[in-house]
Design a protein around this motif. Structure first.
Motif, PDB file in Angstrom:
ATOM      1  N   MET A  58     152.690 -44.599 -52.851  1.00 41.98           N
ATOM      2  CA  MET A  58     152.550 -45.546 -53.948  1.00 41.98           C
ATOM      3  C   MET A  58     152.235 -46.916 -53.389  1.00 41.98           C
ATOM      4  O   MET A  58     152.756 -47.333 -52.370  1.00 41.98           O
ATOM      5  N   ALA A  59     151.385 -47.673 -54.069  1.00 46.37           N
ATOM      6  CA  ALA A  59     151.012 -48.995 -53.602  1.00 46.37           C
ATOM      7  C   ALA A  59     152.180 -49.948 -53.687  1.00 46.37           C
ATOM      8  O   ALA A  59     152.906 -49.990 -54.660  1.00 46.37           O
ATOM      9  N   TYR A  86     151.688 -53.360 -53.148  1.00 47.42           N
ATOM     10  CA  TYR A  86     151.157 -54.596 -53.704  1.00 47.42           C
ATOM     11  C   TYR A  86     152.027 -55.783 -53.323  1.00 47.42           C
ATOM     12  O   TYR A  86     152.469 -56.551 -54.162  1.00 47.42           O
ATOM     13  N   THR A 131     148.018 -47.064 -63.037  1.00 53.48           N
ATOM     14  CA  THR A 131     149.325 -46.901 -62.398  1.00 53.48           C
ATOM     15  C   THR A 131     149.573 -45.447 -61.996  1.00 53.48           C
ATOM     16  O   THR A 131     150.059 -45.168 -60.886  1.00 53.48           O
ATOM     17  N   ASN A 139     147.474 -43.159 -61.181  1.00 53.99           N
ATOM     18  CA  ASN A 139     146.669 -42.803 -60.016  1.00 53.99           C
ATOM     19  C   ASN A 139     147.352 -43.212 -58.717  1.00 53.99           C
ATOM     20  O   ASN A 139     147.211 -42.560 -57.684  1.00 53.99           O
ATOM     21  N   HIS A 140     148.106 -44.307 -58.764  1.00 50.26           N
ATOM     22  CA  HIS A 140     148.755 -44.824 -57.560  1.00 50.26           C
ATOM     23  C   HIS A 140     149.995 -44.014 -57.172  1.00 50.26           C
ATOM     24  O   HIS A 140     150.437 -44.090 -56.018  1.00 50.26           O
ATOM     25  N   ARG A 196     141.563 -37.897 -53.580  1.00 54.99           N
ATOM     26  CA  ARG A 196     142.134 -39.228 -53.511  1.00 54.99           C
ATOM     27  C   ARG A 196     141.177 -40.180 -52.793  1.00 54.99           C
ATOM     28  O   ARG A 196     140.226 -39.738 -52.122  1.00 54.99           O
ATOM     29  N   PHE A 250     146.967 -48.036 -49.188  1.00 58.20           N
ATOM     30  CA  PHE A 250     147.579 -47.090 -50.116  1.00 58.20           C
ATOM     31  C   PHE A 250     146.507 -46.127 -50.617  1.00 58.20           C
ATOM     32  O   PHE A 250     145.318 -46.253 -50.268  1.00 58.20           O
ATOM     33  N   GLU A 265     144.847 -43.867 -54.032  1.00 58.25           N
ATOM     34  CA  GLU A 265     144.739 -43.547 -55.457  1.00 58.25           C
ATOM     35  C   GLU A 265     144.289 -42.098 -55.558  1.00 58.25           C
ATOM     36  O   GLU A 265     143.335 -41.683 -54.892  1.00 58.25           O
TER      37      GLU A 265
END
Length: 251
Positions: free
Chosen positions: A1-2, A4, A112, A114-115, A179, A199, A201
């Motif tokens: 998961m990202a 950020y 979200t 996708n992450h 991905r 990260f 997706e």
């Protein structure tokens, strides 16, 4: 998961082309037209809170959830600037969502899901949303499409700039894993240190997502292009799902 991390601090600048008003108009119309069973709405993966704030201004009781403390810090600053109180902010992984009670609606936007991870991981997040959703509630979420991953993101590099920073966004498509690996290199003006994040997706078909919704107690009422708000097209880059909670999740 990202995560950020550093990217959270200029996410809004670099996401400036996002039409939050159009997206919120769509969500508000669906919530109003359907008639939620109550006012409590969760913004799952709320980011810096642009959608959260719009929901709150319209009188919904908001729970804002994000896995990034930096994103939540940005939202907290915005709430303070508006003098707005009463919102619950939770730092949580959406696949382990644990709310304090039930909700009547939920949104999960700007890719979200996708992450979070591959299809089974997306399914866990949908399952958790269903666990806390009251019957007849609405769950509105979006995903980036396989078309966007394969034809737009692909193996491209994008350079995003504002007056204080430059972000180099590099993609590597990994079709076997369905991905895209995303690397972000951030350079701030006057700072010799670069801040780097990496990260993934993930992507899947709308049919797979609809089956996940059904498995976890939701009936998909509508799927639309998430940028043009029309029927899905072959070149749709984002899809919006509108799903109604019908029953308890299957074990």
């Amino acid at each position: 998961m990202a995560g950020y991390g550093d990217f959270a601090y200029f996410y809004d600048e670099f996401n400036g082309e996002a039409d939050y008003d159009a997206l919120y108009a769509f969500i508000r119309e669906r919530f109003s037209g359907h008639g939620l069973p109550g006012p409590i709405v969760a913004d799952l993966g709320c980011g810096t809170g642009e959608l959260t704030l719009r929901l709150a201004r319209d009188g919904y009781d908001l729970i804002a959830v994000d896995g990034s403390p930096d994103m939540l810090a940005m939202l907290s600053e915005k709430l303070a600037e508006e003098g707005r109180q009463g919102l619950l902010l939770l730092e949580q992984d959406l696949t382990c969502l644990d709310l304090y009670g039930t909700i009547h609606g939920a949104v999960c936007t700007f890719d979200t899901l996708n992450h979070l991870g591959p299809l089974e991981t997306m399914g866990r997040a949908i399952e958790k949303a269903g666990l806390f959703m009251e019957k007849d509630g609405l769950f509105i979420f979006d995903v980036n499409t396989p078309y966007k991953h394969c034809k737009i993101l692909g193996n491209e590099t994008f350079i995003l700039e504002d007056e204080d920073a430059v972000c180099v966004w590099t993609n590597e498509l990994q079709e076997a894993q369905r991905r895209t690996r995303i690397s972000i290199d951030i350079a701030y003006t006057g700072d010799p240190v670069h801040y780097k994040e990496c990260f993934y997706e993930y992507y899947c078909t709308p049919q797979e997502l609809e089956a996940l919704c059904e498995r976890h107690g939701f009936r998909v009422l509508e799927i639309v292009d998430g940028e043009r708000f029309c029927a899905p097209l072959p070149d749709s880059q984002r899809l919006l799902f509108v799903a109604e909670k019908e029953r308890q999740c299957q074990s």
